[in-house]
Design an enzyme around this catalytic site. Structure first.
Site, short mmCIF file in Angstrom:
data_model
loop_
_atom_site.label_atom_id
_atom_site.label_comp_id
_atom_site.label_asym_id
_atom_site.label_seq_id
_atom_site.Cartn_x
_atom_site.Cartn_y
_atom_site.Cartn_z
N ARG A 183 0.84 -1.21 0.00
CA ARG A 183 0.00 0.00 0.00
C ARG A 183 0.87 1.25 0.00
NH1 ARG A 183 -4.44 -0.44 4.63
NH2 ARG A 183 -5.00 1.62 3.78
N CYS A 241 -1.33 6.05 9.08
CA CYS A 241 -1.68 4.72 8.53
C CYS A 241 -2.82 4.94 7.55
CB CYS A 241 -2.04 3.76 9.65
SG CYS A 241 -3.39 4.34 10.71
#
Length: 281
Positions: A183, A241
């Protein structure tokens, strides 16, 4: 006598909790989530540690008016909801989740940001507790006496997108993104709709899974090696995050071994990845 004067460390063991389970003022909070963007599953649905109180991160201890999920609630909302759970100013809080270590560090961080220092994460969470053969019970609702908790919000503990944007040029702080490497590098689509792939320029990647083993924090010497490799000395560290939950895992791991100032970019990639004219690598 001594048991009423316990001082909580940021992380406590299952053995420690079993010995202090009935201490005065000690409260246990269950911060388990029904689902998560990391795709993690729990084998411990429907059970809890004795007398645990459910701390609803997704629906209660968040900002209901913010389109970004999991954003920190107002101090007034946090205060009111903590009182409903019977939490007091002098409560000593141990928080856990049913994945080992996932959402519980977010609750630890929330209490710290709201000025309550007597809070700890149960290392290994409910799986670690169960593997030690300590007792669990079926989840239940109980009537609670309202508490007298009062939030004292530390505004400086949370950074916004404008401060992160400014930091790209100033490099005053190091931004640590704890999403998976795929990611972070934009190799896979983001799990949230309308969110770009990639990362904040000049941020670095420490996947939250790299500070854990079997749902527990790595030993301090191994955690220290991870952060020593950054060569940041006393530089402030900013954690982010997907939406501000798993960032707290690495923030807490860092807290165990480093004295650097630590901040959370609460909007994290859920916000940054959909902002127009904000740079993405």
């Amino acid at each position: 006598m001594l048991k009423t004067q316990i001082k909580l460390k940021p992380v406590v063991s299952a053995k420690w909790l079993s010995q202090h389970l009935h201490d005065p003022n000690l409260l246990i909070l269950d911060a388990s989530l029904k689902d998560n963007k990391a795709g993690l599953k729990s084998e411990y649905e429907g059970v809890q540690i004795e007398n645990a109180r459910f701390f609803d991160l997704k629906n209660t201890f968040c900002d209901p008016d913010n389109p970004i999920s999991n954003m920190i609630p107002s101090p007034d909302r946090f205060t009111a909801e903590c009182r409903k759970l019977g939490i007091n100013k002098n409560s000593k809080i141990v928080v856990y989740d049913n994945l080992g270590t996932y959402s519980s560090p977010r609750v630890w961080w929330l209490f710290k940001a709201m000025g309550h220092d007597d809070v700890a994460v149960l290392n290994g969470g409910l799986p670690g507790w169960s593997k030690e053969n300590f007792a669990v019970e079926t989840k239940k609702s109980i009537e609670l006496e309202p508490g007298d908790f009062q939030a004292d919000f530390n505004l400086e503990s949370v950074l916004n997108s404008e401060q992160i944007l400014e930091n790209i040029n100033s490099e005053q702080s190091l931004v640590i993104d704890v999403r998976s490497e795929d990611r972070f590098l934009g190799r896979v689509p983001e799990p949230r709709e309308n969110v770009k792939s990639g990362h904040i320029p000049k941020s670095i990647n420490i996947p939250f899974s790299s500070v854990l083993a079997n749902g527990m924090f790595l030993p301090k010497n191994e955690l220290n090696e991870i952060f020593e490799r950054l060569s940041v000395k006393n530089k402030p560290l900013v954690f982010c995050c997907g939406s501000g939950v798993s960032a707290c895992i690495v923030l807490l791991a860092c807290e165990l071994v480093r004295t650097n100032s630590k901040y959370l970019y609460d909007g994290s990639w859920a916000e940054w990845g959909q902002l127009e004219n904000y740079p993405v690598e």
